[in-house]
Design a protein around this motif. Sequence first.
Motif, PDB file in Angstrom:
ATOM      1  N   GLU A  51       0.815  -1.198   0.000  1.00 36.17           N
ATOM      2  CA  GLU A  51       0.000   0.000   0.000  1.00 36.17           C
ATOM      3  C   GLU A  51       0.862   1.268   0.000  1.00 36.17           C
ATOM      4  N   ILE A  52       1.945   1.240   0.816  1.00 33.14           N
ATOM      5  CA  ILE A  52       2.858   2.397   0.842  1.00 33.14           C
ATOM      6  C   ILE A  52       3.550   2.561  -0.506  1.00 33.14           C
ATOM      7  N   GLY A  53       3.967   1.433  -1.107  1.00 29.02           N
ATOM      8  CA  GLY A  53       4.638   1.493  -2.411  1.00 29.02           C
ATOM      9  C   GLY A  53       3.738   2.102  -3.483  1.00 29.02           C
ATOM     10  N   LEU A  54       2.477   1.668  -3.474  1.00 30.17           N
ATOM     11  CA  LEU A  54       1.541   2.231  -4.447  1.00 30.17           C
ATOM     12  C   LEU A  54       1.343   3.736  -4.235  1.00 30.17           C
ATOM     13  N   LEU A  55       1.257   4.141  -2.953  1.00 25.94           N
ATOM     14  CA  LEU A  55       1.067   5.563  -2.665  1.00 25.94           C
ATOM     15  C   LEU A  55       2.294   6.383  -3.073  1.00 25.94           C
ATOM     16  N   GLU A  56       3.486   5.791  -2.811  1.00 25.56           N
ATOM     17  CA  GLU A  56       4.711   6.484  -3.234  1.00 25.56           C
ATOM     18  C   GLU A  56       4.727   6.693  -4.751  1.00 25.56           C
ATOM     19  N   ARG A  57       4.303   5.674  -5.502  1.00 23.19           N
ATOM     20  CA  ARG A  57       4.285   5.774  -6.960  1.00 23.19           C
ATOM     21  C   ARG A  57       3.283   6.838  -7.416  1.00 23.19           C
ATOM     22  N   ARG A  58       2.123   6.876  -6.773  1.00 25.20           N
ATOM     23  CA  ARG A  58       1.117   7.865  -7.156  1.00 25.20           C
ATOM     24  C   ARG A  58       1.610   9.295  -6.893  1.00 25.20           C
ATOM     25  N   VAL A  59       2.281   9.464  -5.737  1.00 23.71           N
ATOM     26  CA  VAL A  59       2.781  10.803  -5.413  1.00 23.71           C
ATOM     27  C   VAL A  59       3.835  11.249  -6.426  1.00 23.71           C
ATOM     28  N   ARG A  60       4.698  10.318  -6.860  1.00 28.66           N
ATOM     29  CA  ARG A  60       5.805  10.684  -7.749  1.00 28.66           C
ATOM     30  C   ARG A  60       5.375  10.803  -9.203  1.00 28.66           C
ATOM     31  N   THR A  61       4.361  10.065  -9.622  1.00 30.52           N
ATOM     32  CA  THR A  61       4.066   9.991 -11.059  1.00 30.52           C
ATOM     33  C   THR A  61       2.722  10.578 -11.462  1.00 30.52           C
ATOM     34  N   THR A  62       1.883  10.975 -10.527  1.00 34.26           N
ATOM     35  CA  THR A  62       0.577  11.540 -10.885  1.00 34.26           C
ATOM     36  C   THR A  62       0.436  12.923 -10.264  1.00 34.26           C
ATOM     37  N   ASP A  63      -0.686  13.578 -10.563  1.00 35.89           N
ATOM     38  CA  ASP A  63      -0.948  14.904 -10.006  1.00 35.89           C
ATOM     39  C   ASP A  63      -1.852  14.810  -8.787  1.00 35.89           C
ATOM     40  N   LEU A  64      -1.644  13.760  -8.001  1.00 33.43           N
ATOM     41  CA  LEU A  64      -2.409  13.569  -6.777  1.00 33.43           C
ATOM     42  C   LEU A  64      -2.265  14.806  -5.898  1.00 33.43           C
ATOM     43  N   SER A  65      -3.391  15.341  -5.435  1.00 33.23           N
ATOM     44  CA  SER A  65      -3.351  16.563  -4.637  1.00 33.23           C
ATOM     45  C   SER A  65      -2.706  16.293  -3.290  1.00 33.23           C
ATOM     46  N   ALA A  66      -2.148  17.343  -2.690  1.00 31.98           N
ATOM     47  CA  ALA A  66      -1.501  17.214  -1.385  1.00 31.98           C
ATOM     48  C   ALA A  66      -2.509  16.776  -0.328  1.00 31.98           C
ATOM     49  N   LYS A  67      -3.747  17.281  -0.451  1.00 32.26           N
ATOM     50  CA  LYS A  67      -4.774  16.915   0.530  1.00 32.26           C
ATOM     51  C   LYS A  67      -5.063  15.426   0.477  1.00 32.26           C
ATOM     52  N   ASP A  68      -5.271  14.898  -0.718  1.00 40.27           N
ATOM     53  CA  ASP A  68      -5.563  13.464  -0.840  1.00 40.27           C
ATOM     54  C   ASP A  68      -4.362  12.618  -0.433  1.00 40.27           C
ATOM     55  N   ALA A  69      -3.145  13.101  -0.784  1.00 41.26           N
ATOM     56  CA  ALA A  69      -1.948  12.343  -0.423  1.00 41.26           C
ATOM     57  C   ALA A  69      -1.784  12.289   1.087  1.00 41.26           C
ATOM     58  N   ASN A  70      -1.970  13.422   1.744  1.00 41.51           N
ATOM     59  CA  ASN A  70      -1.822  13.439   3.215  1.00 41.51           C
ATOM     60  C   ASN A  70      -2.894  12.598   3.894  1.00 41.51           C
ATOM     61  N   THR A  71      -4.105  12.607   3.324  1.00 48.06           N
ATOM     62  CA  THR A  71      -5.175  11.757   3.887  1.00 48.06           C
ATOM     63  C   THR A  71      -4.788  10.279   3.791  1.00 48.06           C
ATOM     64  N   ALA A  72      -4.256   9.889   2.636  1.00 47.17           N
ATOM     65  CA  ALA A  72      -3.846   8.495   2.448  1.00 47.17           C
ATOM     66  C   ALA A  72      -2.686   8.139   3.363  1.00 47.17           C
ATOM     67  N   ILE A  73      -1.721   9.062   3.499  1.00 49.66           N
ATOM     68  CA  ILE A  73      -0.581   8.808   4.401  1.00 49.66           C
ATOM     69  C   ILE A  73      -1.077   8.634   5.829  1.00 49.66           C
ATOM     70  N   GLY A  74      -2.014   9.529   6.241  1.00 45.68           N
ATOM     71  CA  GLY A  74      -2.551   9.436   7.598  1.00 45.68           C
ATOM     72  C   GLY A  74      -3.261   8.109   7.840  1.00 45.68           C
ATOM     73  N   HIS A  75      -3.996   7.672   6.806  1.00 46.52           N
ATOM     74  CA  HIS A  75      -4.714   6.398   6.958  1.00 46.52           C
ATOM     75  C   HIS A  75      -3.731   5.231   7.140  1.00 46.52           C
ATOM     76  N   ILE A  76      -2.683   5.224   6.350  1.00 46.77           N
ATOM     77  CA  ILE A  76      -1.703   4.134   6.466  1.00 46.77           C
ATOM     78  C   ILE A  76      -0.935   4.255   7.781  1.00 46.77           C
ATOM     79  N   ARG A  77      -0.623   5.513   8.164  1.00 47.97           N
ATOM     80  CA  ARG A  77       0.134   5.700   9.401  1.00 47.97           C
ATOM     81  C   ARG A  77      -0.661   5.171  10.600  1.00 47.97           C
ATOM     82  N   GLU A  78      -1.987   5.367  10.577  1.00 46.72           N
ATOM     83  CA  GLU A  78      -2.808   4.825  11.680  1.00 46.72           C
ATOM     84  C   GLU A  78      -2.657   3.314  11.772  1.00 46.72           C
ATOM     85  N   GLN A  79      -2.610   2.649  10.606  1.00 45.89           N
ATOM     86  CA  GLN A  79      -2.463   1.192  10.608  1.00 45.89           C
ATOM     87  C   GLN A  79      -1.090   0.776  11.106  1.00 45.89           C
ATOM     88  N   VAL A  80      -0.049   1.574  10.664  1.00 49.50           N
ATOM     89  CA  VAL A  80       1.314   1.231  11.118  1.00 49.50           C
ATOM     90  C   VAL A  80       1.429   1.461  12.616  1.00 49.50           C
TER      91      VAL A  80
END
Length: 409
Positions: A51-80
Motif C-alpha cells: 500500500e505504501i509502495g503504491l502511494l509512493e508511486r502515485r505521489v511521484r508519477t501523478t498529479d495527486l493533490s496534497a490533501k488526498d496524499a496526506n489523507t492516504a498517508i494518515g490512513h496508512i500511518r494509523e495502521q502502522v
Amino acid sequence: MSSDPWGRVDENGTVYVRTADGEKVAGSWQAGSPEEALAYFERKYEGLVVEIGLLERRVRTTDLSAKDANTAIGHIREQVDAGHAVGDLDALSQRLDKLAGLVQERQAERRASRARQSEETRQAKEALVAEAEQLAASDQWRTAGERLRALVDTWKGLPRLDRRTDDELWHRFSHARSAFSKRRKAHFAALDAQREEARRRKEKLIAEAEELSGSSDWGPTASRYRELMREWKAAGRAQREVEDELWARFRAAQDVFFAARGEVFAERDAEYRDNLSRKEELAAEAEKMLPVTDVRAARAALRSIGERWEAVGPVPRDARPAIEGRLRAVEQAVAEAEEAEWRRTNPEARARAAELTGRLEEVVNRLRGQIDTARAAGNNARADKLEKELAGRQALLDQARKSLEEFGG
C-alpha cells in the motif's frame, strides 16, 4: 511458542511485534499454530508495504493533490501505529515520513508554479488591457476592431486570476472596447449623415441637370453643366448602394444635352467649311505683307482684309483658333512696325538726339585741343590722361550719331 526477527507468539496465542520502542501486541491467534499466526500478521505487514509502495508511486508519477496524499498517508500511518502486523514497522514509519516530506515539497513546488503562472497571466492580461486602451483611440476602424476581437479570444484562453485582480483588469479591458465601439458608431453615424446629405444634394443636381438637358442655349447651359460638375464633386460620396445610380442619372442628363449640341454644331460646322476656305485665302494675303516695309500701305491693306474677314462670317469651332491666330500674327507685326516708325519720326526724340550729339561733339573737340596744348607744353602725363577721357567721350558720340541717323538726321 514461536518467533522470528520481527515478532513472536506466546503460549496464550498473543502475537507481538518488535519495534524500536520495544514489543507491542499485534493481535491474538487462537485458530491454528503459532507459525500460521506469524505468517498471517506478516502478510498484513506485506499489505502495508504494498500500500505504501503504491502511494509512493502515485505521489511521484501523478498529479495527486496534497490533501488526498496526506489523507492516504494518515490512513496508512494509523495502521502502522496500531501495530497489527509483524515486520519492520519503524522502516514503514520512516518511509511514510519521507513520503510526507515529498508531498510537502511537491505542494510547495505547485504553489510556486501557481504563483508563477498567476504572475505570467497577470502580466499577459495587463498587456492585453494596455493594447486595448491604445486601440480605443484608433481611427483605423476595421483593423483595430479585428485586433480587439482577437484580444478577446486571447483573454478567454488565459486562466483566471484572483477575483479582485481579474475583475479590475476585465473592467479596464471592457471599458476600452466599449469606448472604441462608441467612437466607431459615432463616426459611422456621422458618415451616414454626410452621405445622406450628399445624396440629397446630388438628387437636386440631377433634377437641375435633367431640366437643362433639353436646353438649346448652348453656351450658358454648357457653362452651368461645368458648375454642376464642380458642385457634384464638392458634395462628396453618397451611400455605396446608390452612388453609381446617381452618377448614371447625372451623366445621362448631360449626355442628352451635349449630344444635341454636338449634332447642331456638326451641322453648323459643315456650313462653315466654305467660310474657312475664304478666311484661309485672306490670311495668306495678309501674310504676304511680311516683313512690313511700308507701314501706311500695310495698315490700309490690313484694314481691307479685316473688313472682308468680318463679312465672311464664322468658321468651324475646331479651326477657329488656328485661322484667327494667323491673322493676329500679321496684325501684331504691323502694330510693331507702326511703333518703330513712330519712334523713328518722333520730333521731340529727334531733337533730344541732335542736342546730345552736339554737346558730345563740343566735348570731343575741346578735349582734342587740350591734348594738343599739353603735348606742345611737354606735359605728356596730362595728355595721356586726357586721351583716355577722349576715348570714352568718342564712344558716346559714335552711339549718339548712330541714334540720330535712325531718325534720318
